[in-house]
Design a protein around this motif. Sequence first.
Motif, PDB file in Angstrom:
ATOM      1  N   HIS A 265       8.690 -61.602   8.854  1.00 37.79           N
ATOM      2  CA  HIS A 265       7.907 -60.530   8.247  1.00 37.79           C
ATOM      3  C   HIS A 265       7.446 -59.539   9.314  1.00 37.79           C
ATOM      4  O   HIS A 265       7.297 -59.882  10.491  1.00 37.79           O
ATOM      5  CB  HIS A 265       6.646 -61.080   7.573  1.00 37.79           C
ATOM      6  CG  HIS A 265       6.879 -62.194   6.612  1.00 37.79           C
ATOM      7  ND1 HIS A 265       7.232 -61.993   5.301  1.00 37.79           N
ATOM      8  CD2 HIS A 265       6.807 -63.544   6.778  1.00 37.79           C
ATOM      9  CE1 HIS A 265       7.365 -63.158   4.693  1.00 37.79           C
ATOM     10  NE2 HIS A 265       7.113 -64.115   5.571  1.00 37.79           N
TER      11      HIS A 265
ATOM     12  N   TYR B 245       1.265 -53.338  14.343  1.00 38.89           N
ATOM     13  CA  TYR B 245       2.390 -53.979  13.661  1.00 38.89           C
ATOM     14  C   TYR B 245       2.646 -55.327  14.325  1.00 38.89           C
ATOM     15  O   TYR B 245       2.728 -55.416  15.555  1.00 38.89           O
ATOM     16  CB  TYR B 245       3.645 -53.095  13.751  1.00 38.89           C
ATOM     17  CG  TYR B 245       3.472 -51.765  13.061  1.00 38.89           C
ATOM     18  CD1 TYR B 245       3.963 -51.557  11.775  1.00 38.89           C
ATOM     19  CD2 TYR B 245       2.794 -50.724  13.689  1.00 38.89           C
ATOM     20  CE1 TYR B 245       3.790 -50.330  11.138  1.00 38.89           C
ATOM     21  CE2 TYR B 245       2.609 -49.496  13.057  1.00 38.89           C
ATOM     22  CZ  TYR B 245       3.107 -49.313  11.788  1.00 38.89           C
ATOM     23  OH  TYR B 245       2.930 -48.115  11.149  1.00 38.89           O
TER      24      TYR B 245
ATOM     25  N   ASP C  47       6.317 -47.482   6.879  1.00 33.22           N
ATOM     26  CA  ASP C  47       5.903 -48.206   5.680  1.00 33.22           C
ATOM     27  C   ASP C  47       6.851 -49.352   5.341  1.00 33.22           C
ATOM     28  O   ASP C  47       6.702 -50.006   4.306  1.00 33.22           O
ATOM     29  CB  ASP C  47       5.786 -47.251   4.487  1.00 33.22           C
ATOM     30  CG  ASP C  47       7.124 -46.606   4.106  1.00 33.22           C
ATOM     31  OD1 ASP C  47       8.149 -46.893   4.762  1.00 33.22           O
ATOM     32  OD2 ASP C  47       7.134 -45.798   3.154  1.00 33.22           O
TER      33      ASP C  47
ATOM     34  N   ILE D 209       4.916 -55.258   5.203  1.00 34.56           N
ATOM     35  CA  ILE D 209       5.745 -54.115   4.836  1.00 34.56           C
ATOM     36  C   ILE D 209       7.232 -54.421   4.852  1.00 34.56           C
ATOM     37  O   ILE D 209       8.038 -53.617   4.381  1.00 34.56           O
ATOM     38  CB  ILE D 209       5.461 -52.906   5.755  1.00 34.56           C
ATOM     39  CG1 ILE D 209       5.790 -53.257   7.224  1.00 34.56           C
ATOM     40  CG2 ILE D 209       4.018 -52.447   5.623  1.00 34.56           C
ATOM     41  CD1 ILE D 209       5.774 -52.060   8.157  1.00 34.56           C
TER      42      ILE D 209
ATOM     43  N   ASP E 182      -7.213 -54.679   6.241  1.00 38.00           N
ATOM     44  CA  ASP E 182      -6.219 -53.919   5.464  1.00 38.00           C
ATOM     45  C   ASP E 182      -4.802 -54.386   5.783  1.00 38.00           C
ATOM     46  O   ASP E 182      -3.877 -53.572   5.902  1.00 38.00           O
ATOM     47  CB  ASP E 182      -6.352 -52.414   5.722  1.00 38.00           C
ATOM     48  CG  ASP E 182      -7.730 -51.879   5.376  1.00 38.00           C
ATOM     49  OD1 ASP E 182      -8.311 -52.368   4.389  1.00 38.00           O
ATOM     50  OD2 ASP E 182      -8.223 -50.996   6.087  1.00 38.00           O
ATOM     51  N   GLN E 183      -4.625 -55.700   5.886  1.00 39.41           N
ATOM     52  CA  GLN E 183      -3.308 -56.246   6.220  1.00 39.41           C
ATOM     53  C   GLN E 183      -2.334 -56.029   5.067  1.00 39.41           C
ATOM     54  O   GLN E 183      -2.674 -56.228   3.908  1.00 39.41           O
ATOM     55  CB  GLN E 183      -3.415 -57.749   6.525  1.00 39.41           C
ATOM     56  CG  GLN E 183      -4.305 -58.095   7.695  1.00 39.41           C
ATOM     57  CD  GLN E 183      -5.733 -58.427   7.290  1.00 39.41           C
ATOM     58  OE1 GLN E 183      -6.221 -57.877   6.293  1.00 39.41           O
ATOM     59  NE2 GLN E 183      -6.398 -59.298   8.032  1.00 39.41           N
ATOM     60  N   LYS E 184      -1.116 -55.647   5.417  1.00 44.09           N
ATOM     61  CA  LYS E 184      -0.081 -55.459   4.405  1.00 44.09           C
ATOM     62  C   LYS E 184       1.273 -55.814   5.003  1.00 44.09           C
ATOM     63  O   LYS E 184       1.661 -55.281   6.047  1.00 44.09           O
ATOM     64  CB  LYS E 184      -0.052 -54.011   3.912  1.00 44.09           C
ATOM     65  CG  LYS E 184       0.985 -53.765   2.822  1.00 44.09           C
ATOM     66  CD  LYS E 184       0.986 -52.310   2.364  1.00 44.09           C
ATOM     67  CE  LYS E 184       2.034 -52.088   1.275  1.00 44.09           C
ATOM     68  NZ  LYS E 184       2.067 -50.668   0.820  1.00 44.09           N
TER      69      LYS E 184
ATOM     70  N   MET F 204       4.021 -57.187   9.504  1.00 47.55           N
ATOM     71  CA  MET F 204       2.741 -56.864   8.889  1.00 47.55           C
ATOM     72  C   MET F 204       2.128 -55.663   9.583  1.00 47.55           C
ATOM     73  O   MET F 204       2.166 -55.544  10.816  1.00 47.55           O
ATOM     74  CB  MET F 204       1.772 -58.050   8.976  1.00 47.55           C
ATOM     75  CG  MET F 204       0.487 -57.840   8.194  1.00 47.55           C
ATOM     76  SD  MET F 204      -0.656 -59.256   8.303  1.00 47.55           S
ATOM     77  CE  MET F 204      -1.423 -58.917   9.884  1.00 47.55           C
ATOM     78  N   LYS F 205       1.562 -54.772   8.780  1.00 51.26           N
ATOM     79  CA  LYS F 205       0.833 -53.614   9.282  1.00 51.26           C
ATOM     80  C   LYS F 205      -0.640 -53.835   8.982  1.00 51.26           C
ATOM     81  O   LYS F 205      -0.997 -54.258   7.868  1.00 51.26           O
ATOM     82  CB  LYS F 205       1.344 -52.353   8.587  1.00 51.26           C
ATOM     83  CG  LYS F 205       0.755 -51.044   9.057  1.00 51.26           C
ATOM     84  CD  LYS F 205       1.428 -49.886   8.305  1.00 51.26           C
ATOM     85  CE  LYS F 205       0.921 -48.535   8.767  1.00 51.26           C
ATOM     86  NZ  LYS F 205       1.623 -47.426   8.036  1.00 51.26           N
ATOM     87  N   ALA F 206      -1.501 -53.618   9.958  1.00 49.08           N
ATOM     88  CA  ALA F 206      -2.925 -53.869   9.746  1.00 49.08           C
ATOM     89  C   ALA F 206      -3.752 -52.916  10.591  1.00 49.08           C
ATOM     90  O   ALA F 206      -3.304 -52.416  11.631  1.00 49.08           O
ATOM     91  CB  ALA F 206      -3.270 -55.321  10.099  1.00 49.08           C
TER      92      ALA F 206
END
Length: 550
Positions: A137, A123, A210, A154, A150-152, A139-141
Amino acid sequence: MKQGSTPRVRYLTLALAGATAAIGVSGLLTASQGEAKVQAPAGETRFWVEEVAVDLDRPWEMTWLPNGDMLLTERPGRLRIVRNGKLLPDAVTGTPEVLSTSMFDGLLDVKADPDFASNGMLYLTFMTGDDNARVGHIMKAHYANGALTDQKVIFTTAVPAPAGGPNIMRILFLPDKTMLVGMGSGGQGSRGMVQRLDNHAGKIIHLNRDGSAVADGPMAKTESALPEIWAMGFRNPTGIARTTDGEIWAIDVGPKGGDELNLVKPGGNYGWPQVTWGFDYSGRAMSEQQDGGDYVDPVANWAPSRAPSGLIQYTGDRFPEWKGDLFTGELMGHVIRRIRVKGGKVVLEEALIGDFNERIRTVAQGPDGYIYALTDSSSGRLLRLRPGEPTASEKAKVAKPSSAPTDAGMFGDFANRGVYQEKFSQIMNNFKYDETRAKKLFGQNCAACHNAGTFKSGEMGPDLNTVYFRKSGTLPGYNYSAAMADPKTQVTWDGFSLQAFIANPQSYYPGTKMAVPPINDFEVVLQLDAYLKSLSQPETVTGTGAQVGH
């Protein structure tokens, strides 16, 4: 930042007195063959400071992986790997593009998922946007072999922060694998937002992994409140720690003074900016009230400003005398500070490595039981505190003090250490008030609705001739927004709040009627602010007009 040029080994010996006394460095200073050594009586805690990595570019935070690797962030946007005590030359790939034009922005926190061994997730907290509208932000990756995939994103802050202060900050994972996240107030300009529940400024929030709000939070049933808000009323919670007894502690940085250590409870309101011992950078007291009311008082507050940053409880065995104590770094105090709390009170404080003359951005306990620290500069260092004295083979690793000047003041200190980042600092440092241009800008952007100086146009908006140090929402005859008029969220207009309002009025005072769009050119914002200041305090508008906090 240049390192000290005199080759000498430094041994630091800190006295450990009874738990009811404040203590510091003790002993006799002796010199032999170019070495400086602090002698101490038997029984005192002896340690030395190892230089693990150098030439880091404004490092901010660190985390460890199950294989023993350390990952650390550099604010310009790099994630670095330290393996077996060595900084690897290549940065991790796949990190997000970040806003890094000011000293408060960039790639900030990094934390490994509680289940990293099985899921490989990291994170990261970081900033995007522009100087006047800065967005935080999480980001979870997935991390493996020096790369993020698979960066997102959240989580994103509900309202952007104005120029001049921290926004998103620290992540703390709890035993149930949810996270508390400390959110900065975004600087003095958005202090009117902190006591509102429709944004994240000056809050600690509670999220699932999440990015969703944890159910049944303390604000979940409060009308118009963001459900993830867990506690509020902070200026800049630069460190959050959970102690072995399950308590949550947070460091909060004031402006000039008013730094706090808080025992944080769900639903608590810790008062900023309505209740504080801090002063504005103009010298004006931020609040007429310092404690009590509906607000939770801090366990400790400090003045002058130390700018504490990062917070841990030490639980290791390398320094048994320190077990259970809190540790924080200090950006202005230039120390690592040890704090012992008993019965809800601070009973001992001790400043460590103060003679290193370093801005300490954060502290951490490694899996090896040692205490680590990152120094905040354009050539920052990773330091490690180790017990005893270095062996002959270890003496080359002993950290030497910074040679940065110590008498330059806050802004000079930032400049000497390369803390500033390019665009924002150039505008701020090079700004010169141009009365002719400022008046023209006011005519183009503001005069259709507001009187100020020789402009007499009128009645749509309040008269701005006396706006400086006037409370918002107080002139009779105007339909102010609730945020401007409510005593809990109104502000006293000054450079910070006016600059924020000019740049993005709807973000900071929703419901305000404006005839022109927000102004995203920071230099224009500064000219308009300086013009309004000149109408009330002409003698103060002769040089630069930008303001910034630590």
